[in-house]
Motif scaffolding. Structure first.
Motif, PDB file in Angstrom:
ATOM      1  N   ALA A   1       0.840  -1.206   0.000  1.00  0.00           N
ATOM      2  CA  ALA A   1       0.000   0.000   0.000  1.00  0.00           C
ATOM      3  C   ALA A   1       0.871   1.250   0.000  1.00  0.00           C
ATOM      4  O   ALA A   1       0.616   2.205  -0.742  1.00  0.00           O
ATOM      5  CB  ALA A   1      -0.925  -0.010   1.217  1.00  0.00           C
ATOM      6  N   LEU A   2       1.917   1.241   0.823  1.00  0.00           N
ATOM      7  CA  LEU A   2       2.792   2.424   0.905  1.00  0.00           C
ATOM      8  C   LEU A   2       3.473   2.682  -0.437  1.00  0.00           C
ATOM      9  O   LEU A   2       3.573   3.831  -0.880  1.00  0.00           O
ATOM     10  CB  LEU A   2       3.834   2.234   2.007  1.00  0.00           C
ATOM     11  N   ALA A   3       3.945   1.621  -1.082  1.00  0.00           N
ATOM     12  CA  ALA A   3       4.622   1.781  -2.378  1.00  0.00           C
ATOM     13  C   ALA A   3       3.672   2.367  -3.407  1.00  0.00           C
ATOM     14  O   ALA A   3       4.045   3.243  -4.207  1.00  0.00           O
ATOM     15  CB  ALA A   3       5.165   0.430  -2.845  1.00  0.00           C
ATOM     16  N   GLU A   4       2.438   1.907  -3.384  1.00  0.00           N
ATOM     17  CA  GLU A   4       1.451   2.400  -4.358  1.00  0.00           C
ATOM     18  C   GLU A   4       1.096   3.869  -4.078  1.00  0.00           C
ATOM     19  O   GLU A   4       0.950   4.663  -5.012  1.00  0.00           O
ATOM     20  CB  GLU A   4       0.210   1.510  -4.313  1.00  0.00           C
ATOM     21  N   VAL A   5       0.972   4.231  -2.811  1.00  0.00           N
ATOM     22  CA  VAL A   5       0.689   5.630  -2.469  1.00  0.00           C
ATOM     23  C   VAL A   5       1.874   6.511  -2.890  1.00  0.00           C
ATOM     24  O   VAL A   5       1.682   7.597  -3.448  1.00  0.00           O
ATOM     25  CB  VAL A   5       0.385   5.786  -0.963  1.00  0.00           C
ATOM     26  N   CYS A   6       3.096   6.056  -2.645  1.00  0.00           N
ATOM     27  CA  CYS A   6       4.278   6.831  -3.082  1.00  0.00           C
ATOM     28  C   CYS A   6       4.259   7.023  -4.597  1.00  0.00           C
ATOM     29  O   CYS A   6       4.469   8.146  -5.083  1.00  0.00           O
ATOM     30  CB  CYS A   6       5.569   6.117  -2.668  1.00  0.00           C
ATOM     31  N   ARG A   7       4.008   5.956  -5.329  1.00  0.00           N
ATOM     32  CA  ARG A   7       3.974   6.047  -6.803  1.00  0.00           C
ATOM     33  C   ARG A   7       2.892   7.026  -7.243  1.00  0.00           C
ATOM     34  O   ARG A   7       3.109   7.856  -8.127  1.00  0.00           O
ATOM     35  CB  ARG A   7       3.688   4.674  -7.429  1.00  0.00           C
ATOM     36  N   PHE A   8       1.725   6.926  -6.618  1.00  0.00           N
ATOM     37  CA  PHE A   8       0.605   7.787  -6.992  1.00  0.00           C
ATOM     38  C   PHE A   8       0.932   9.264  -6.737  1.00  0.00           C
ATOM     39  O   PHE A   8       0.699  10.117  -7.600  1.00  0.00           O
ATOM     40  CB  PHE A   8      -0.647   7.359  -6.219  1.00  0.00           C
ATOM     41  N   LEU A   9       1.478   9.564  -5.577  1.00  0.00           N
ATOM     42  CA  LEU A   9       1.779  10.977  -5.254  1.00  0.00           C
ATOM     43  C   LEU A   9       2.865  11.515  -6.181  1.00  0.00           C
ATOM     44  O   LEU A   9       2.769  12.640  -6.687  1.00  0.00           O
ATOM     45  CB  LEU A   9       2.214  11.111  -3.796  1.00  0.00           C
ATOM     46  N   GLU A  10       3.895  10.710  -6.412  1.00  0.00           N
ATOM     47  CA  GLU A  10       5.012  11.176  -7.263  1.00  0.00           C
ATOM     48  C   GLU A  10       4.528  11.432  -8.686  1.00  0.00           C
ATOM     49  O   GLU A  10       4.948  12.393  -9.335  1.00  0.00           O
ATOM     50  CB  GLU A  10       6.136  10.135  -7.216  1.00  0.00           C
ATOM     51  N   ALA A  11       3.625  10.582  -9.154  1.00  0.00           N
ATOM     52  CA  ALA A  11       3.131  10.724 -10.528  1.00  0.00           C
ATOM     53  C   ALA A  11       2.100  11.845 -10.673  1.00  0.00           C
ATOM     54  O   ALA A  11       1.915  12.382 -11.768  1.00  0.00           O
ATOM     55  CB  ALA A  11       2.509   9.397 -10.979  1.00  0.00           C
ATOM     56  N   SER A  12       1.442  12.211  -9.588  1.00  0.00           N
ATOM     57  CA  SER A  12       0.299  13.121  -9.677  1.00  0.00           C
ATOM     58  C   SER A  12       0.655  14.590  -9.483  1.00  0.00           C
ATOM     59  O   SER A  12      -0.094  15.466  -9.915  1.00  0.00           O
ATOM     60  CB  SER A  12      -0.747  12.742  -8.615  1.00  0.00           C
TER      61      SER A  12
ATOM     62  N   TRP B   1      10.523  13.166  -5.313  1.00  0.00           N
ATOM     63  CA  TRP B   1      10.831  11.888  -4.649  1.00  0.00           C
ATOM     64  C   TRP B   1       9.909  11.789  -3.447  1.00  0.00           C
ATOM     65  O   TRP B   1       9.805  12.738  -2.657  1.00  0.00           O
ATOM     66  CB  TRP B   1      12.295  11.870  -4.213  1.00  0.00           C
ATOM     67  N   VAL B   2       9.213  10.660  -3.323  1.00  0.00           N
ATOM     68  CA  VAL B   2       8.243  10.471  -2.237  1.00  0.00           C
ATOM     69  C   VAL B   2       8.596   9.184  -1.499  1.00  0.00           C
ATOM     70  O   VAL B   2       8.681   8.115  -2.122  1.00  0.00           O
ATOM     71  CB  VAL B   2       6.801  10.363  -2.791  1.00  0.00           C
ATOM     72  N   GLY B   3       8.812   9.273  -0.196  1.00  0.00           N
ATOM     73  CA  GLY B   3       9.121   8.087   0.586  1.00  0.00           C
ATOM     74  C   GLY B   3       8.281   8.017   1.842  1.00  0.00           C
ATOM     75  O   GLY B   3       7.729   9.026   2.301  1.00  0.00           O
ATOM     76  N   VAL B   4       8.158   6.800   2.381  1.00  0.00           N
ATOM     77  CA  VAL B   4       7.518   6.613   3.686  1.00  0.00           C
ATOM     78  C   VAL B   4       8.489   5.858   4.583  1.00  0.00           C
ATOM     79  O   VAL B   4       8.985   4.780   4.218  1.00  0.00           O
ATOM     80  CB  VAL B   4       6.191   5.838   3.583  1.00  0.00           C
ATOM     81  N   TYR B   5       8.796   6.474   5.718  1.00  0.00           N
ATOM     82  CA  TYR B   5       9.634   5.838   6.736  1.00  0.00           C
ATOM     83  C   TYR B   5       8.750   5.348   7.871  1.00  0.00           C
ATOM     84  O   TYR B   5       7.768   6.008   8.232  1.00  0.00           O
ATOM     85  CB  TYR B   5      10.642   6.838   7.314  1.00  0.00           C
ATOM     86  N   ARG B   6       9.130   4.187   8.428  1.00  0.00           N
ATOM     87  CA  ARG B   6       8.462   3.630   9.604  1.00  0.00           C
ATOM     88  C   ARG B   6       9.395   3.796  10.805  1.00  0.00           C
ATOM     89  O   ARG B   6      10.614   3.588  10.681  1.00  0.00           O
ATOM     90  CB  ARG B   6       8.183   2.144   9.360  1.00  0.00           C
ATOM     91  N   LEU B   7       8.830   4.193  11.939  1.00  0.00           N
ATOM     92  CA  LEU B   7       9.636   4.358  13.151  1.00  0.00           C
ATOM     93  C   LEU B   7       9.816   2.992  13.807  1.00  0.00           C
ATOM     94  O   LEU B   7       8.840   2.308  14.142  1.00  0.00           O
ATOM     95  CB  LEU B   7       8.939   5.329  14.109  1.00  0.00           C
ATOM     96  N   ASP B   8      11.102   2.599  13.964  1.00  0.00           N
ATOM     97  CA  ASP B   8      11.438   1.315  14.570  1.00  0.00           C
ATOM     98  C   ASP B   8      12.349   1.627  15.755  1.00  0.00           C
ATOM     99  O   ASP B   8      13.548   1.844  15.575  1.00  0.00           O
ATOM    100  CB  ASP B   8      12.136   0.442  13.520  1.00  0.00           C
TER     101      ASP B   8
ATOM    102  N   ASP C   1       7.970  11.579   3.530  1.00  0.00           N
ATOM    103  CA  ASP C   1       9.071  12.508   3.239  1.00  0.00           C
ATOM    104  C   ASP C   1       9.049  12.807   1.741  1.00  0.00           C
ATOM    105  O   ASP C   1       9.095  11.873   0.935  1.00  0.00           O
ATOM    106  CB  ASP C   1      10.396  11.849   3.633  1.00  0.00           C
ATOM    107  N   ILE C   2       8.947  14.086   1.387  1.00  0.00           N
ATOM    108  CA  ILE C   2       8.910  14.450  -0.036  1.00  0.00           C
ATOM    109  C   ILE C   2       9.972  15.500  -0.330  1.00  0.00           C
ATOM    110  O   ILE C   2      10.074  16.517   0.370  1.00  0.00           O
ATOM    111  CB  ILE C   2       7.514  14.966  -0.456  1.00  0.00           C
TER     112      ILE C   2
END
Ligand code: SME
Length: 162
Positions: A27-38, A44-51, A125-126
């Motif tokens: 889901a995260l990869a698809e949202v990143c692709r969608f935002l970057e393309a739109s 560059w659009v990324g999602v980081y997870r806090l670990d 992060d964009i």
């Protein structure tokens, strides 16, 4: 740049459809692709997870990979957003002493926390190749996107308790 209200509303419906159809990193990869393309100013659009005390890159879309796949929360603009628990907007990354460089072309950046309840669990992060690319409309739009991503950011793509 401005994300107009009709564009934001349409995009949020797309994000809703993505998180209804996919889970976790898919889901995260698809949202990143969608935002970057739109949005032309999202380079560059990324999602980081806090670990623990580290941010881990779960998904991204853009022309190149970043070397910053793990960022301690005491470093970078990404760490700042976690420590402050608030969106960070930097109009000129070259003037920011906290900035961790990923791409030579980046001129401005926005980092938006993803929360599960009150707790920060990750962030969007964009990077933009334009100076001062992100205005209040980007911030509001991306905070709405972030509010939809916590189930996908949580470990195992778990749904948070209702
Ligand atoms: N610039 C970020 C690091 C991540 S890259 O932009 C992909 C920072 O300062 O934390």
């Amino acid at each position: 740049m401005t994300v107009g209200r009709p564009a934001a509303t349409a995009a949020l419906l797309q994000v809703d459809a993505i998180v209804a159809r996919l889970e976790g990193r898919a889901a995260l990869a698809e949202v990143c692709r969608f935002l970057e393309a739109s949005f032309a100013h999202y380079a560059w659009v990324g999602v980081y997870r806090l670990d623990g005390r580290e941010l881990v890159l779960d998904a991204y879309a853009g022309p190149a990979a970043t070397e910053h796949t793990r960022i301690p929360v005491d470093r970078g603009l990404c760490g700042r957003a976690v420590r402050d628990g608030a969106t960070v907007v930097v109009d000129d990354v070259r003037a920011s002493p906290e900035y961790l460089a990923c791409f030579l072309s980046t001129r401005s950046e926005i980092v938006v926390p993803v929360r599960a309840g009150p707790t920060v669990v990750g962030e969007i992060d964009i990077d933009s190749d334009r100076l001062a690319a992100f205005d209040a409309s980007d911030r509001h739009f991306l905070e709405e996107v972030a509010s939809r991503l916590s189930p996908a950011v949580l470990p195992g793509g778990a749904r948070p308790p209702a």
